[in-house]
Write a protein that holds these residues in place. Structure first.
Motif, PDB file in Angstrom:
ATOM      1  N   LYS A 131       0.953  -1.169  -0.211  1.00  0.00           N
ATOM      2  CA  LYS A 131       0.199   0.107   0.047  1.00  0.00           C
ATOM      3  C   LYS A 131       0.945   1.395   0.743  1.00  0.00           C
ATOM      4  O   LYS A 131       0.686   2.450  -0.998  1.00  0.00           O
ATOM      5  CB  LYS A 131      -1.029  -0.254   1.323  1.00  0.00           C
ATOM      6  CG  LYS A 131      -2.217   0.894   1.188  1.00  0.00           C
ATOM      7  CD  LYS A 131      -2.747   0.695   2.064  1.00  0.00           C
ATOM      8  CE  LYS A 131      -4.447   1.213   1.631  1.00  0.00           C
ATOM      9  NZ  LYS A 131      -5.537   0.462   3.226  1.00  0.00           N
ATOM     10  N   SER A 132       2.000   1.175   0.621  1.00  0.00           N
ATOM     11  CA  SER A 132       2.690   2.415   0.609  1.00  0.00           C
ATOM     12  C   SER A 132       3.452   2.291  -0.213  1.00  0.00           C
ATOM     13  O   SER A 132       3.983   3.726  -1.467  1.00  0.00           O
ATOM     14  CB  SER A 132       3.740   2.268   1.999  1.00  0.00           C
ATOM     15  OG  SER A 132       5.078   3.082   2.012  1.00  0.00           O
ATOM     16  N   ALA A 133       3.856   1.763  -1.389  1.00  0.00           N
ATOM     17  CA  ALA A 133       4.493   1.502  -2.640  1.00  0.00           C
ATOM     18  C   ALA A 133       3.753   1.881  -3.542  1.00  0.00           C
ATOM     19  O   ALA A 133       3.740   3.142  -4.216  1.00  0.00           O
ATOM     20  CB  ALA A 133       5.269   0.332  -2.634  1.00  0.00           C
ATOM     21  N   LEU A 134       1.938   1.679  -3.386  1.00  0.00           N
ATOM     22  CA  LEU A 134       1.656   2.063  -4.969  1.00  0.00           C
ATOM     23  C   LEU A 134       1.255   3.871  -4.438  1.00  0.00           C
ATOM     24  O   LEU A 134       0.991   4.408  -5.731  1.00  0.00           O
ATOM     25  CB  LEU A 134      -0.106   1.926  -4.146  1.00  0.00           C
ATOM     26  CG  LEU A 134      -0.190   0.087  -4.533  1.00  0.00           C
ATOM     27  CD1 LEU A 134      -1.361  -0.502  -4.995  1.00  0.00           C
ATOM     28  CD2 LEU A 134      -0.278   0.283  -6.484  1.00  0.00           C
ATOM     29  N   ARG A 135       1.269   3.823  -3.254  1.00  0.00           N
ATOM     30  CA  ARG A 135       0.687   5.112  -2.500  1.00  0.00           C
ATOM     31  C   ARG A 135       2.165   5.910  -3.214  1.00  0.00           C
ATOM     32  O   ARG A 135       2.187   7.207  -3.788  1.00  0.00           O
ATOM     33  CB  ARG A 135       0.656   5.811  -1.130  1.00  0.00           C
ATOM     34  CG  ARG A 135      -0.582   5.252  -0.606  1.00  0.00           C
ATOM     35  CD  ARG A 135      -1.018   5.185   0.881  1.00  0.00           C
ATOM     36  NE  ARG A 135      -2.219   4.934   0.986  1.00  0.00           N
ATOM     37  CZ  ARG A 135      -2.533   4.005   1.941  1.00  0.00           C
ATOM     38  NH1 ARG A 135      -1.778   4.354   3.378  1.00  0.00           N
ATOM     39  NH2 ARG A 135      -4.065   4.662   2.696  1.00  0.00           N
ATOM     40  N   TYR A 136       3.411   5.346  -3.658  1.00  0.00           N
ATOM     41  CA  TYR A 136       4.674   5.590  -3.114  1.00  0.00           C
ATOM     42  C   TYR A 136       4.757   6.081  -5.025  1.00  0.00           C
ATOM     43  O   TYR A 136       4.908   7.109  -5.273  1.00  0.00           O
ATOM     44  CB  TYR A 136       5.714   5.174  -3.217  1.00  0.00           C
ATOM     45  CG  TYR A 136       7.066   5.711  -3.120  1.00  0.00           C
ATOM     46  CD1 TYR A 136       7.655   6.668  -3.428  1.00  0.00           C
ATOM     47  CD2 TYR A 136       7.392   5.416  -4.894  1.00  0.00           C
ATOM     48  CE1 TYR A 136       8.858   7.180  -3.843  1.00  0.00           C
ATOM     49  CE2 TYR A 136       8.687   4.948  -5.591  1.00  0.00           C
ATOM     50  CZ  TYR A 136       9.464   6.359  -5.004  1.00  0.00           C
ATOM     51  OH  TYR A 136      11.305   6.730  -4.865  1.00  0.00           O
ATOM     52  N   VAL A 137       4.618   5.185  -5.932  1.00  0.00           N
ATOM     53  CA  VAL A 137       4.807   5.667  -7.354  1.00  0.00           C
ATOM     54  C   VAL A 137       3.075   6.662  -7.994  1.00  0.00           C
ATOM     55  O   VAL A 137       3.247   6.664  -8.993  1.00  0.00           O
ATOM     56  CB  VAL A 137       4.817   4.779  -7.879  1.00  0.00           C
ATOM     57  CG1 VAL A 137       5.840   3.466  -7.450  1.00  0.00           C
ATOM     58  CG2 VAL A 137       3.172   3.270  -7.904  1.00  0.00           C
ATOM     59  N   ALA A 138       2.202   6.881  -7.097  1.00  0.00           N
ATOM     60  CA  ALA A 138       0.993   7.182  -7.455  1.00  0.00           C
ATOM     61  C   ALA A 138       1.015   8.999  -7.113  1.00  0.00           C
ATOM     62  O   ALA A 138       0.564   9.642  -7.675  1.00  0.00           O
ATOM     63  CB  ALA A 138      -0.206   6.764  -7.445  1.00  0.00           C
ATOM     64  N   THR A 139       2.364   9.419  -6.808  1.00  0.00           N
ATOM     65  CA  THR A 139       2.390  10.422  -5.776  1.00  0.00           C
ATOM     66  C   THR A 139       4.361  11.561  -5.866  1.00  0.00           C
ATOM     67  O   THR A 139       4.493  10.889  -7.468  1.00  0.00           O
ATOM     68  CB  THR A 139       2.230  10.937  -4.344  1.00  0.00           C
ATOM     69  OG1 THR A 139       3.063   9.891  -3.512  1.00  0.00           O
ATOM     70  CG2 THR A 139       0.521  10.210  -4.486  1.00  0.00           C
ATOM     71  N   LEU A 174       7.377  -5.553  -8.176  1.00  0.00           N
ATOM     72  CA  LEU A 174       7.363  -5.054  -8.871  1.00  0.00           C
ATOM     73  C   LEU A 174       6.396  -3.266  -9.151  1.00  0.00           C
ATOM     74  O   LEU A 174       5.383  -4.845  -9.744  1.00  0.00           O
ATOM     75  CB  LEU A 174       8.067  -4.959 -10.125  1.00  0.00           C
ATOM     76  CG  LEU A 174       8.819  -3.575 -11.009  1.00  0.00           C
ATOM     77  CD1 LEU A 174       9.637  -3.226 -10.250  1.00  0.00           C
ATOM     78  CD2 LEU A 174       9.201  -3.917 -12.190  1.00  0.00           C
ATOM     79  N   VAL A 175       6.146  -2.254  -8.495  1.00  0.00           N
ATOM     80  CA  VAL A 175       5.277  -2.192  -8.216  1.00  0.00           C
ATOM     81  C   VAL A 175       5.731  -0.806  -9.329  1.00  0.00           C
ATOM     82  O   VAL A 175       6.439  -0.013  -9.020  1.00  0.00           O
ATOM     83  CB  VAL A 175       5.255  -1.334  -6.780  1.00  0.00           C
ATOM     84  CG1 VAL A 175       4.084  -0.575  -6.851  1.00  0.00           C
ATOM     85  CG2 VAL A 175       4.947  -2.311  -6.277  1.00  0.00           C
ATOM     86  N   GLU A 176       4.484  -0.719 -10.604  1.00  0.00           N
ATOM     87  CA  GLU A 176       5.232   0.340 -11.202  1.00  0.00           C
ATOM     88  C   GLU A 176       3.943   1.036 -11.194  1.00  0.00           C
ATOM     89  O   GLU A 176       2.563   1.405 -11.333  1.00  0.00           O
ATOM     90  CB  GLU A 176       5.137   0.416 -12.980  1.00  0.00           C
ATOM     91  CG  GLU A 176       6.367  -0.555 -13.154  1.00  0.00           C
ATOM     92  CD  GLU A 176       6.938  -1.144 -13.559  1.00  0.00           C
ATOM     93  OE1 GLU A 176       8.818  -1.170 -14.315  1.00  0.00           O
ATOM     94  OE2 GLU A 176       6.157  -1.318 -14.574  1.00  0.00           O
TER      95      GLU A 176
END
Length: 487
Positions: A131-139, A174-176
């Motif tokens: 969840k933290s990584a998804l927020r990171y790549v979206a912001t 891998l989160v992109e």
């Protein structure tokens, strides 16, 4: 979906040391048909020089290599685990191993700007890290990538009810900003949390209690748990998270379940997702008048009044308060009894084969991976769907995670166009190859003393090279682990 961020790749690492549950049943005089139905086929144990950090770093390194990822493009390396052996450092330990391996193979290290958080909440720590990584790549990281790795050692004392539900391994993801496998829309995700007291805990004080795991002559992390109470907590938290998801989606739970292609749950053992799904479906039918005939049939089989199940659908029990008052009975007795009967019927079996079938056979040999259990099953499901050439593009799947203690997450995911190209490279089944089956002597020696006499050393992975012993006024590394790559 309102975002394109999500998952583009997975990699799995499990130790080679395997315990076949059918053989374990022979040693322990347990009924194999029951153990197989409840737990699965096998589980893995970490080798004498492996721990959660070495397994997680190996999974990350394999992801970097398989996807040919530019280390400079990774802005976050997030680690979800409940098996840490260091209460200060976290994912930076993984970074240390990965950086040195990258240099040894002629590549650049990870960027110095890479964030390295570790997140803990029992088996939900991996989803919180994701969840933290998804927020990171979206912001602020929208022009970069993130790697999330979930890793754990699920170990239980020999002779305990949890012994056949052990396991060890790690999954890196891998989160992109533009996913190549699954888009995840957090704005429509469901969340739930509530304090459950002595649900499933690992208090430090247990190590100082007389008689605690007396025959285990190594560092161990056996939990303190109460099976029935923990099961109630799992069901209650999952219900609350799915309720929140449904509220954000609109409609009702039955529409949600019938509309998705597949469902994936936190999977501590084979039966738990089936128990959770049947419970959720009975409760959903109670809230969905068109399904009342099917519900009434299941209630009649269970000898339960349909009105009692309908009434329980509105309950919001405080499990810890009930426990504090000495109440240990199931908080949803009518729903639980009906779910048990419903689970044995043709309607549910057909639903489970269809919606919970992808990757389920592979998961029978994963054991309990705690934080990595859900992503490992999800990856196995995508790999199987690609091998079967399923038309999944544009289809929705639902992932439900749980962490004892307790909290739950329910996330809608959508399979992207051209997903099968990425899914065909996952290598989940391949990661399970080369297993070394332990006999009773080797299993008990590795479990109780952390050593092996006859099995070969794990290779192509990171390992603990030595442990620091200095405790001088000017320099201390007492207990600090140093790592190396074993080619």
């Amino acid at each position: 979906m309102t975002t394109h961020a999500g998952l583009s790749a997975f990699s799995l690492y499990v130790p080679p040391y395997r315990v076949a549950l059918e053989r374990w049943c022979e040693w322990t005089e347990q009924p194999w048909p029951k153990v197989h139905a409840v737990s699965g086929r096998s589980f893995r144990l970490p080798g004498p020089d492996e721990n959660v950090y070495t397994m997680a770093a190996t999974a990350v390194m394999r992801l970097l290599e398989a996807e040919d990822i530019d280390p400079e493009s990774v802005g976050m390396l997030a680690f979800g685990t409940e098996s840490s052996t260091d209460n200060a450092a976290g994912a930076v330990i993984l970074r240390g191993m990965v950086d040195r391996r990258l240099e040894a193979t002629g590549r650049a290290r990870l960027s110095r700007r890479c964030e390295v958080p570790e997140m803990k909440h029992a088996c939900l720590g991996g989803m919180y890290a994701l969840k933290s990584a998804l927020r990171y790549v979206a912001t602020d990281g929208r022009h970069r990538r993130a790697i999330v790795v979930c890793g754990d050692v699920a170990e239980y004392e020999r002779g305990s009810t949890g012994e056949p539900t052990q396991g060890a391994g790690a999954v890196a993801m891998l989160v992109e900003p533009h996913a190549r496998l699954l888009e995840i829309d957090l704005s429509r995700a469901g969340s739930a949390s509530a304090y459950r007291g002595p649900d499933f805990r690992k208090p430090m004080a247990r190590h100082f209690a007389d008689g605690y795991a007396a025959r285990t002559k190594r560092h161990h992390d056996f939990p303190v748990f109460s099976g029935k109470y923990s099961t109630y907590a799992y069901l209650d938290a999952t219900v609350a998270a799915v309720d929140d998801l449904v509220a954000r989606h609109g409609g009702d739970a039955m529409d949600l379940f019938s509309g998705v292609r597949a469902l994936f749950f936190h999977r501590p053992y084979r039966m738990m997702p089936l128990s959770a799904m049947s419970f959720l479906m009975v409760r959903a039918m109670a809230q969905h008048p068109p399904s009342r005939d099917v519900l009434a049939e299941a209630c009649a089989t269970a000898g339960v009044a349909t009105d009692d199940v309908v009434a329980e659908a509105d309950l919001r029990p405080d499990l810890f308060e009930r426990l504090s008052q000495g109440e240990m009975a199931h908080p949803y007795p009518a729903t639980a009894a009906t779910a048990s009967a419903f689970r044995k019927g043709e309607v549910f079996r057909a639903f489970a084969d269809d919606k919970l079938g992808l990757g389920a056979d592979t998961a029978m040999d994963l054991g309990n991976l705690y934080t990595a259990a859900l992503p490992a099953w999800l990856a196995a499901g995508l790999e199987e769907a690609a091998a079967r050439d399923e038309a999944l593009a544009g289809r929705d799947v639902l992932a439900v995670g749980y962490g004892s203690g307790d909290a739950a997450e329910a996330w809608p995911m959508r399979v992207v166009a051209n997903w099968s190209e990425a899914a065909s490279r996952l290598g989940i089944r391949r990661a399970l190859e080369g297993a070394v089956d332990l006999d009773r002597h080797d299993y008990e020696l590795l479990h109780d003393e952390g050593r092996l006499d006859r099995a070969p050393r794990a290779t192509n992975c990171f390992a603990v090279e030595r442990i620091g012993e200095r405790h001088d006024p000017g320099f201390q590394d007492l207990g600090v682990e140093y790592y190396a790559y074993v080619p």
